[in-house]
Design an enzyme around this catalytic site. Sequence first.
Site, PDB file in Angstrom:
ATOM      1  N   TYR A  64       0.838  -1.200   0.000  1.00 15.15           N
ATOM      2  CA  TYR A  64       0.000   0.000   0.000  1.00 15.15           C
ATOM      3  C   TYR A  64       0.869   1.244   0.000  1.00 15.15           C
ATOM      4  CZ  TYR A  64       0.849   0.498   5.052  1.00 15.15           C
ATOM      5  OH  TYR A  64       1.435   0.664   6.292  1.00 15.15           O
ATOM      6  N   CYS A  65       0.239   2.347  -0.369  1.00 15.95           N
ATOM      7  CA  CYS A  65       0.891   3.660  -0.392  1.00 15.95           C
ATOM      8  C   CYS A  65      -0.072   4.653   0.264  1.00 15.95           C
ATOM      9  CB  CYS A  65       1.228   4.043  -1.837  1.00 15.95           C
ATOM     10  SG  CYS A  65      -0.224   4.093  -2.922  1.00 15.95           S
ATOM     11  N   TYR A  66      -0.070   5.882  -0.169  1.00 16.73           N
ATOM     12  CA  TYR A  66      -0.970   6.889   0.401  1.00 16.73           C
ATOM     13  C   TYR A  66      -2.423   6.668  -0.010  1.00 16.73           C
ATOM     14  CZ  TYR A  66       3.249   9.541   1.435  1.00 16.73           C
ATOM     15  OH  TYR A  66       4.466   9.922   1.894  1.00 16.73           O
ATOM     16  N   GLY A  68      -3.328   4.408  -2.940  1.00 12.98           N
ATOM     17  CA  GLY A  68      -3.559   3.205  -3.733  1.00 12.98           C
ATOM     18  C   GLY A  68      -3.150   3.278  -5.185  1.00 12.98           C
ATOM     19  N   TRP A  93      -3.255   3.951   2.531  1.00 11.97           N
ATOM     20  CA  TRP A  93      -3.243   4.258   3.958  1.00 11.97           C
ATOM     21  C   TRP A  93      -4.432   5.135   4.345  1.00 11.97           C
ATOM     22  CZ3 TRP A  93      -2.194   3.004   8.605  1.00 11.97           C
ATOM     23  CH2 TRP A  93      -2.186   3.961   9.635  1.00 11.97           C
TER      24      TRP A  93
END
Length: 100
Positions: A64-66, A68, A93
């Site tokens: 995952y990142c900020y 998606g 996130w």
Amino acid sequence: MNTFTRISVQKAHEIMGSRDVTIVDIRDAGSFAQGHIPQAQTVNDGNIKEFIKATDKEKPLICYCYHGISSQQAAGYFANQGFRQIYSIDGGWEAWKAIY
């Protein structure tokens, strides 16, 4: 060539609760320090080679990142590195912390 699956935060939570998985956070170190999914490890340009070398590629990998978007690129990269079951969390996130 392996591919990845986009999943919701709810599905990610379900997968994490039902089996042993590797969770990868690709955000910057400062963001990771401010909050992350439990058991997640940060992966960046400085440690990615060691991560790939040391990680069981047969175990499901959730990244995952900020929001998606970047995690989809990372998931594709991990697929090309031989990981077999890769997931990218839609909403990243931000979606995770809104629910959990």
